[in-house]
Design a protein around this motif. Structure first.
Motif, short mmCIF file in Angstrom:
data_model
loop_
_atom_site.label_atom_id
_atom_site.label_comp_id
_atom_site.label_asym_id
_atom_site.label_seq_id
_atom_site.Cartn_x
_atom_site.Cartn_y
_atom_site.Cartn_z
N ARG A 1 0.85 -1.19 0.00
CA ARG A 1 0.00 0.00 0.00
C ARG A 1 0.87 1.23 0.00
O ARG A 1 1.93 1.24 0.60
N ASP A 2 0.40 2.28 -0.61
CA ASP A 2 1.22 3.48 -0.64
C ASP A 2 1.11 4.21 0.68
O ASP A 2 0.05 4.28 1.28
N TYR B 1 5.92 3.46 -0.95
CA TYR B 1 5.11 2.26 -0.81
C TYR B 1 5.67 1.44 0.33
O TYR B 1 6.85 1.14 0.37
N GLN C 1 -3.95 -6.16 1.41
CA GLN C 1 -3.24 -4.89 1.28
C GLN C 1 -2.64 -4.52 2.62
O GLN C 1 -2.46 -3.35 2.92
N GLU D 1 -5.86 -1.59 4.00
CA GLU D 1 -4.50 -1.07 4.00
C GLU D 1 -3.96 -0.88 5.41
O GLU D 1 -4.69 -0.52 6.32
N ALA E 1 -9.13 -0.82 7.31
CA ALA E 1 -7.78 -0.27 7.28
C ALA E 1 -7.28 -0.04 8.70
O ALA E 1 -8.06 0.24 9.61
N GLU F 1 -11.01 0.52 -6.81
CA GLU F 1 -10.00 -0.37 -6.26
C GLU F 1 -10.11 -1.79 -6.78
O GLU F 1 -11.05 -2.13 -7.51
#
Lengths: 210, 195
Positions: free
Chosen positions: A91-92, A109, A127, A145, A163, B100
């Motif tokens: 994930r960035d 990243y 992710q 993420e 997330a 996404e």
């Protein structure tokens, strides 16, 4: 590889360290993917190695001196099992880590780390920032993420992990969004072993012992 | 790297239908293994990013992607819907939209408003209209023809709430920055898709 019969295209590529990678797997940016050995990657699994760390623009002149492998995007431990259609992507971090002057920090990243004996179910999307050892991720799971999953965790099918969630060791999670629904029972650790499963796939699959 | 017999590491060939007529804006980043098929035009406006293995299908109508959009891998924009009726266009996404991993957007007058964030593995039904700055979280399903008001958050199997954070401008800035990074990471090959 040497035992491969001539002229027959095998389903898997078996490396010297015992990784079994399906020819139909979609690996992007392979130079940024690190496999620990004895890892199975099945057909249609996708790993986004191209989303690697890049040096910041301000110090790009000095980036040539960095050690090789420092921009690895995905680390995978031993005896991991990536099922059909799963997708691993780092994930960035550009929206998170930043310098004082509000420019993105060096790591654009964040690398994705998987421990040993990690099972990723069919069509799961990972992710996460890190997954510990002996983790079972079920079918159709979406891991958000920067989620962190510790050791000995069971993620049931169809779970959506939001997330930034941190899942402690020895828990069972399920739900949409995920909640902790139970604990791994005493002595339930052996169920996470993937050595047997590793032997049942590949070019010369062995039948699973019952 | 030094050994000459190292296996050439390439993505497997992508099965694809007819090559779609395309229309790219300036600075579009589109990966080599993205799939653009169909008979209608696919428009991608300036500075948008299409990841590898994203599938844009214009068989059932024109596809328009706005400025600074990000379409992630394994998405299917312009998927066939259950009934056969076709709309005036296929899919229209306005500016700053993120689609996404693994999401499916059905074709047939489907409109995605400005700044919408469509999470992983979402299904957007045919003819749905998402307002501006909506967030559709992972694995949600938007029914065909549904109208979703501005600033709606769809989460946890279809629950709704309104996003009152007021982060649109910040989000747009972050997205511009992310596109900046992606442009360096994804090897773009827009020439491949043009005739």
């Amino acid at each position: 590889m040497s035992r491969k019969p001539a002229g027959v295209r095998t389903e898997y590529i078996e490396t010297e360290t015992g990784n079994k990678v399906a020819r139909k797997a979609n690996l992007v940016g392979t130079q940024h993917i690190m496999l620990g050995g004895k890892t199975v990657i099945m057909a249609d699994a996708m790993i986004r190695g191209d989303l690697a760390r890049t040096a910041p623009t301000s110090s790009s002149s000095s980036s040539s001196g960095t050690a090789p492998g420092s921009n690895t995007a995905v680390f995978i431990g031993r005896y991991c099992f990536l099922s059909k259609g799963c997708c691993l992507r780092p994930r960035d971090a550009s929206t998170r880590a930043r310098h004082a002057d509000d420019t993105p920090s060096a790591f654009t990243y964040m690398p994705l780390r998987l421990g040993d004996h990690v099972f990723v179910g069919e069509s799961a999307i990972v992710q996460a920032a890190a997954i510990g050892s002996h983790v079972h991720v079920g079918k159709n799971v979406v891991i958000g993420e920067f989620a962190i999953i510790k050791d000995f965790v069971r993620v049931l099918d169809d779970t959506v992990i939001p997330a930034n969630m941190v899942i402690p060791s020895f828990t069972v999670v399920a739900g949409q969004p995920a909640r902790i629904v139970g604990e791994v029972p005493e002595g339930g650790h052996e169920a996470f072993e993937l050595r047997e499963l590793y032997r049942t796939v590949g070019n010369n699959p062995q039948p699973a012992s019952v | 790297m030094s050994s000459s017999n190292k296996r050439q590491s390439v993505l497997p060939k992508v099965p694809s239908g007819p090559k779609a007529p395309v229309n790219f804006g300036s600075h579009v980043t589109i990966a080599d293994s993205a799939i653009l098929t169909g008979s209608h035009t696919i428009n991608i406006s300036s500075e948008s990013v299409i990841h590898p293995r994203a599938r844009l299908e214009s068989t059932y109508g024109r596809i328009t992607i706005g400025r600074r959009c990000i379409v992630h891998e394994r998405t299917h924009v312009g998927a066939p819907s259950s009934d056969d009726k076709r709309g005036d266009f296929g899919v229209l996404t306005e500016d700053y939209v993120v689609v996404e991993v693994g999401s499916i957007i059905e074709s047939g007058n489907t409109t995605i408003g400005e700044g919408c964030h469509i999470g992983p593995r979402v299904t957007i039904g045919k003819g749905a209209k998402l307002g501006k700055h909506c967030t559709i979280t992972a694995k949600s399903i938007i029914q065909p023809g549904e109208v979703v008001p501005d600033y709606t958050v769809v989460y946890s199997n279809g629950l709704r709430r309104t996003d009152k954070r007021g982060l649109e401008i910040l989000k747009a800035k972050a997205q511009a920055r992310q596109i900046e990074i992606l442009r360096r990471l994804i090897s773009s090959n827009p020439a491949k898709f043009k005739d």
